[in-house]
Design an enzyme around this catalytic site. Sequence first.
Site, PDB file in Angstrom:
ATOM      1  N   GLY A  33     -16.450  64.802   1.909  1.00  0.00           N
ATOM      2  CA  GLY A  33     -16.633  63.485   1.296  1.00  0.00           C
ATOM      3  C   GLY A  33     -16.197  62.320   2.162  1.00  0.00           C
ATOM      4  O   GLY A  33     -15.966  61.219   1.656  1.00  0.00           O
ATOM      5  N   HIS A  77     -27.854  62.264   7.877  1.00  0.00           N
ATOM      6  CA  HIS A  77     -28.008  63.538   8.589  1.00  0.00           C
ATOM      7  C   HIS A  77     -27.434  63.389  10.004  1.00  0.00           C
ATOM      8  O   HIS A  77     -27.685  62.392  10.674  1.00  0.00           O
ATOM      9  CB  HIS A  77     -29.488  63.934   8.656  1.00  0.00           C
ATOM     10  N   ARG A 101     -27.846  70.872  -0.900  1.00  0.00           N
ATOM     11  CA  ARG A 101     -29.002  71.453  -1.605  1.00  0.00           C
ATOM     12  C   ARG A 101     -30.188  70.541  -1.415  1.00  0.00           C
ATOM     13  O   ARG A 101     -30.025  69.312  -1.352  1.00  0.00           O
ATOM     14  CB  ARG A 101     -28.698  71.629  -3.091  1.00  0.00           C
ATOM     15  N   GLY A 131     -39.259  67.002   1.737  1.00  0.00           N
ATOM     16  CA  GLY A 131     -39.053  67.862   2.908  1.00  0.00           C
ATOM     17  C   GLY A 131     -37.576  68.060   3.214  1.00  0.00           C
ATOM     18  O   GLY A 131     -36.694  67.508   2.561  1.00  0.00           O
ATOM     19  N   ASN A 157     -30.237  59.758   2.337  1.00  0.00           N
ATOM     20  CA  ASN A 157     -29.478  60.881   2.892  1.00  0.00           C
ATOM     21  C   ASN A 157     -28.942  60.478   4.262  1.00  0.00           C
ATOM     22  O   ASN A 157     -29.582  59.699   4.973  1.00  0.00           O
ATOM     23  CB  ASN A 157     -30.390  62.105   3.044  1.00  0.00           C
ATOM     24  N   ASN A 210     -17.970  60.594   4.151  1.00  0.00           N
ATOM     25  CA  ASN A 210     -18.971  59.520   4.071  1.00  0.00           C
ATOM     26  C   ASN A 210     -18.861  58.757   2.748  1.00  0.00           C
ATOM     27  O   ASN A 210     -19.038  57.538   2.718  1.00  0.00           O
ATOM     28  CB  ASN A 210     -20.390  60.078   4.268  1.00  0.00           C
ATOM     29  N   ASP A 212     -34.743  67.061   5.392  1.00  0.00           N
ATOM     30  CA  ASP A 212     -34.302  65.998   6.303  1.00  0.00           C
ATOM     31  C   ASP A 212     -35.491  65.215   6.866  1.00  0.00           C
ATOM     32  O   ASP A 212     -35.507  64.849   8.055  1.00  0.00           O
ATOM     33  CB  ASP A 212     -33.428  66.578   7.424  1.00  0.00           C
TER      34      ASP A 212
END
Length: 190
Positions: free
Chosen positions: A12, A111, A93, A145, A109, A14, A147
């Site tokens: 966590g 990455h 997930r 998709g 998101n 971020n 990422d």
Amino acid sequence: MLRLGVLGSGSGSNMQAILDAIREGRLNAEIVLVLSDNPEAFILQRAKDAGLPTALIDCRGYAQKFPVEAQLETATALRDAGAELVCLAGFMRLVKQPLLDAFPGHILNIHPSLLPAYPGLHAWEQAVDDGATESGCTVHLVDAGMDTGPIISQARVPILPGDTAATLHARIQIEEHRLYPEAILKVAKK
Ligand code: GAR
């Protein structure tokens, strides 16, 4: 003020960086719910320590990795909390319909690579094993998709001689913590 829901499976850091940016006045937002699929995840402890509402996404007993039932429960919890933008912060997930449909174009998101390079798990390790000289991190809108989805912001990080997967990930995370709040601000302005 932008109302954020955060989903994470791990440490966590971020989520913490987003919270710090809010508290320091760099991001005009509020975290309205922190959700995790892992009862042991430190993200839940960080959230509780900060006085934020938390909830567990229970995926046990299902064959699918992120079952439709759990996605529907997640969507309901986020809607009930009034979330406008959903931030995946180390959530492990794959988000699909129906959660995607509940927040169309409103799920972000982060990455740990310069997407489209090295999607999937342990992107920092993939970069080191590949002998790459540069990696980084990406904030993108989530689609169905792995990422993939429109890129909002990226930051570059050099890979230095002698770097291990761990030292590279640590250097990438410094950039992630700067990039994620900035990317949220960018999205909020749109
Ligand atoms: C971060 O490095 C994030 O980019 C990565 O997991 C880590 C979570 O750290 N996410 C992915 O690999 C998603 N494909 P955190 O729990 O300390 O924020």
